[in-house]
Design a protein around this motif. Sequence first.
Motif, PDB file in Angstrom:
ATOM      1  N   ARG A   1       0.700  -0.957  -0.068  1.00 14.35           N
ATOM      2  CA  ARG A   1      -0.053   0.070   0.009  1.00 14.35           C
ATOM      3  C   ARG A   1       1.287   1.481   0.033  1.00 14.35           C
ATOM      4  NH1 ARG A   1      -4.442  -1.547   4.473  1.00 14.35           N
ATOM      5  NH2 ARG A   1      -5.447  -3.162   3.332  1.00 14.35           N
ATOM      6  N   GLY A   2       1.853   1.130   0.108  1.00  7.98           N
ATOM      7  CA  GLY A   2       3.218   2.322  -0.004  1.00  7.98           C
ATOM      8  C   GLY A   2       3.808   2.278   1.392  1.00  7.98           C
ATOM      9  N   SER A   3       5.188   1.989   1.141  1.00  3.44           N
ATOM     10  CA  SER A   3       5.532   2.633   3.128  1.00  3.44           C
ATOM     11  C   SER A   3       6.450   3.928   3.402  1.00  3.44           C
ATOM     12  CB  SER A   3       6.296   1.272   3.523  1.00  3.44           C
ATOM     13  OG  SER A   3       7.329   0.706   2.815  1.00  3.44           O
ATOM     14  N   PRO A   4       6.878   4.692   4.046  1.00  2.79           N
ATOM     15  CA  PRO A   4       7.944   5.423   4.294  1.00  2.79           C
ATOM     16  C   PRO A   4       9.270   4.698   3.806  1.00  2.79           C
ATOM     17  CG  PRO A   4       6.338   4.977   5.828  1.00  2.79           C
ATOM     18  CD  PRO A   4       6.525   3.816   5.098  1.00  2.79           C
ATOM     19  N   GLN A   5       9.925   6.145   3.399  1.00  5.57           N
ATOM     20  CA  GLN A   5      12.374   5.791   2.595  1.00  5.57           C
ATOM     21  C   GLN A   5      12.264   4.874   3.682  1.00  5.57           C
ATOM     22  OE1 GLN A   5      12.744   5.534  -0.998  1.00  5.57           O
ATOM     23  NE2 GLN A   5      10.198   5.536  -0.974  1.00  5.57           N
ATOM     24  N   LEU A   6      13.456   3.943   4.191  1.00  6.74           N
ATOM     25  CA  LEU A   6      13.925   3.591   4.665  1.00  6.74           C
ATOM     26  C   LEU A   6      15.570   4.348   3.880  1.00  6.74           C
ATOM     27  CD1 LEU A   6      12.690   0.443   5.853  1.00  6.74           C
ATOM     28  CD2 LEU A   6      14.104   2.058   7.105  1.00  6.74           C
ATOM     29  N   SER A   7      16.815   4.836   4.788  1.00  3.48           N
ATOM     30  CA  SER A   7      17.933   5.309   4.241  1.00  3.48           C
ATOM     31  C   SER A   7      18.589   4.287   4.714  1.00  3.48           C
ATOM     32  CB  SER A   7      18.239   6.352   4.955  1.00  3.48           C
ATOM     33  OG  SER A   7      17.983   6.868   6.157  1.00  3.48           O
ATOM     34  N   PHE A   8      19.837   3.973   4.687  1.00  3.18           N
ATOM     35  CA  PHE A   8      20.736   3.013   5.278  1.00  3.18           C
ATOM     36  C   PHE A   8      21.677   3.388   6.801  1.00  3.18           C
ATOM     37  CE2 PHE A   8      25.337   2.371   6.497  1.00  3.18           C
ATOM     38  CZ  PHE A   8      25.234   0.417   6.773  1.00  3.18           C
ATOM     39  N   MET A   9      21.255   4.774   7.112  1.00  4.96           N
ATOM     40  CA  MET A   9      21.847   4.815   8.158  1.00  4.96           C
ATOM     41  C   MET A   9      20.973   4.734   9.385  1.00  4.96           C
ATOM     42  SD  MET A   9      23.573   6.734  10.549  1.00  4.96           S
ATOM     43  CE  MET A   9      24.835   7.116   9.319  1.00  4.96           C
ATOM     44  N   LEU A  10      18.791   5.212   8.729  1.00  4.93           N
ATOM     45  CA  LEU A  10      18.105   4.634   9.786  1.00  4.93           C
ATOM     46  C   LEU A  10      17.983   2.848   9.792  1.00  4.93           C
ATOM     47  CD1 LEU A  10      15.264   5.537  10.838  1.00  4.93           C
ATOM     48  CD2 LEU A  10      14.250   5.420   9.076  1.00  4.93           C
TER      49      LEU A  10
ATOM     50  N   GLU B   1      11.289   9.681  12.671  1.00  3.01           N
ATOM     51  CA  GLU B   1      11.729   9.016  11.935  1.00  3.01           C
ATOM     52  C   GLU B   1      11.577   8.292  10.888  1.00  3.01           C
ATOM     53  OE1 GLU B   1      16.542   8.691  11.688  1.00  3.01           O
ATOM     54  OE2 GLU B   1      16.216  10.149  13.825  1.00  3.01           O
ATOM     55  N   TYR B   2      10.575   7.005  11.294  1.00  2.00           N
ATOM     56  CA  TYR B   2       9.906   6.127  10.454  1.00  2.00           C
ATOM     57  C   TYR B   2       7.894   5.841  11.345  1.00  2.00           C
ATOM     58  CZ  TYR B   2       9.839   1.608   7.448  1.00  2.00           C
ATOM     59  OH  TYR B   2       9.110   1.269   6.991  1.00  2.00           O
ATOM     60  N   PRO B   3       7.387   6.471  10.458  1.00  2.00           N
ATOM     61  CA  PRO B   3       6.310   7.012  11.566  1.00  2.00           C
ATOM     62  C   PRO B   3       5.289   5.547  11.322  1.00  2.00           C
ATOM     63  CG  PRO B   3       6.083   8.218   9.767  1.00  2.00           C
ATOM     64  CD  PRO B   3       7.563   7.356   9.281  1.00  2.00           C
ATOM     65  N   SER B   4       5.657   4.521  10.489  1.00  2.00           N
ATOM     66  CA  SER B   4       5.010   2.953  10.086  1.00  2.00           C
ATOM     67  C   SER B   4       5.585   2.219  11.585  1.00  2.00           C
ATOM     68  CB  SER B   4       5.694   2.487   8.912  1.00  2.00           C
ATOM     69  OG  SER B   4       4.371   1.406   9.196  1.00  2.00           O
ATOM     70  N   LYS B   5       4.572   1.920  12.084  1.00  2.00           N
ATOM     71  CA  LYS B   5       4.534   0.996  13.514  1.00  2.00           C
ATOM     72  C   LYS B   5       4.782  -0.123  13.491  1.00  2.00           C
ATOM     73  CE  LYS B   5       1.213   3.005  16.184  1.00  2.00           C
ATOM     74  NZ  LYS B   5       1.190   4.235  14.802  1.00  2.00           N
TER      75      LYS B   5
END
Length: 354
Positions: free
Chosen positions: A63-72, A206-210
């Motif tokens: 459905r679509g999820s927040p982007q994940l960076s390497f640092m995160l 920073e990553y709101p998708s629980k």
Amino acid sequence: MEMDRGALKPYIVVILVQLLYSGMHIISKSALEFGLSPFVFVFYRQAFGAIVLLPFAFVVIRRGSPQLSFMLLLKIFIHALIGITLSLNIYNVALKYTSATVASAFNNSIPVFTFFLAVMMRMEVFKLKSISGLMKMIGITFCVAGIIIIAFYTGAPLMRSMKHHPVSNHQPKHSPSTWIKGSFLMITANIFWSLWLTSQGQLLKEYPSKLLFTTLQTIFSMIQSFLVCLVVERNFAKWELHMDMGLLAVAYSGIVITGLTFYLQSWSVEKKGPVFLAMSTPLAFVFTLIGSFFFFSKATTLGSVLGGAFMVGGLYFVLWGKSMENTTKIVQPCIEEGIVPNEVKEMASSCPKV
């Protein structure tokens, strides 16, 4: 009415979380006494949790999820290492050396550690000269007093334990040195857990998708726990699961605790902050105390009841202080602008609603 229900949700969630944790204390202690390796236990627990969470995570990703960076990703990996892998492995070793009731009682040190860590990270305000700060200090003092009472004062038994009990017969007698070692390890595990609670709030921003956040932590901790098992538990016969208390403990901890409770905790931290969740831990002690009597045939003593009462009292005072702070934050700007009369300020400070 809808607003009232919405306001009650965080309180209902934390009560449910602590009830589920009390079940974990009791079932886990029983499984460890029946021979389950504490390190293998953590690995299988996280593996079960990952299996439960992954299907739901895939639905969210589609459905679509927040982007994940390497640092995160690295931050989430370290977060899982500290708060799940290290905390759970140390906790299970400590649980084997002590008891379910003591483990639950020591968990009430979590509010103390979490509060001071949150203050250090500037996530909580602590003004001792204010009434709200005084309420928080009284609450923390009550929690510490409860821990001391349980640790050093037994008192007379209030309910007699049953003489013959199938589970209690498996429990060994712990030596004083083993008990001290287990207590020290339990406090260490709680410090790691408190650090996990305080840092979780910032990571969720920073990553709101629980759900995805919980799933990533579970997968990372599963891999980390597998590596710990390879190093510590080289007897592969202990890796086997059978249709006994060990399998029940793994399934319960993996599905109910890792799969459900971790998500509920993330939701609670996002809504009310880490200290609010941590201050609900005295409830788990009360639930575990009752459950241990029926499951392990442990007698309820005066010291346990007094300690539990102090801890629950500490929970009330801290929540009262937080409620007063929230009321002041809402009313004070209006007073400064002349919108709200001074009588409202007096009512807000003298009659806070928890």
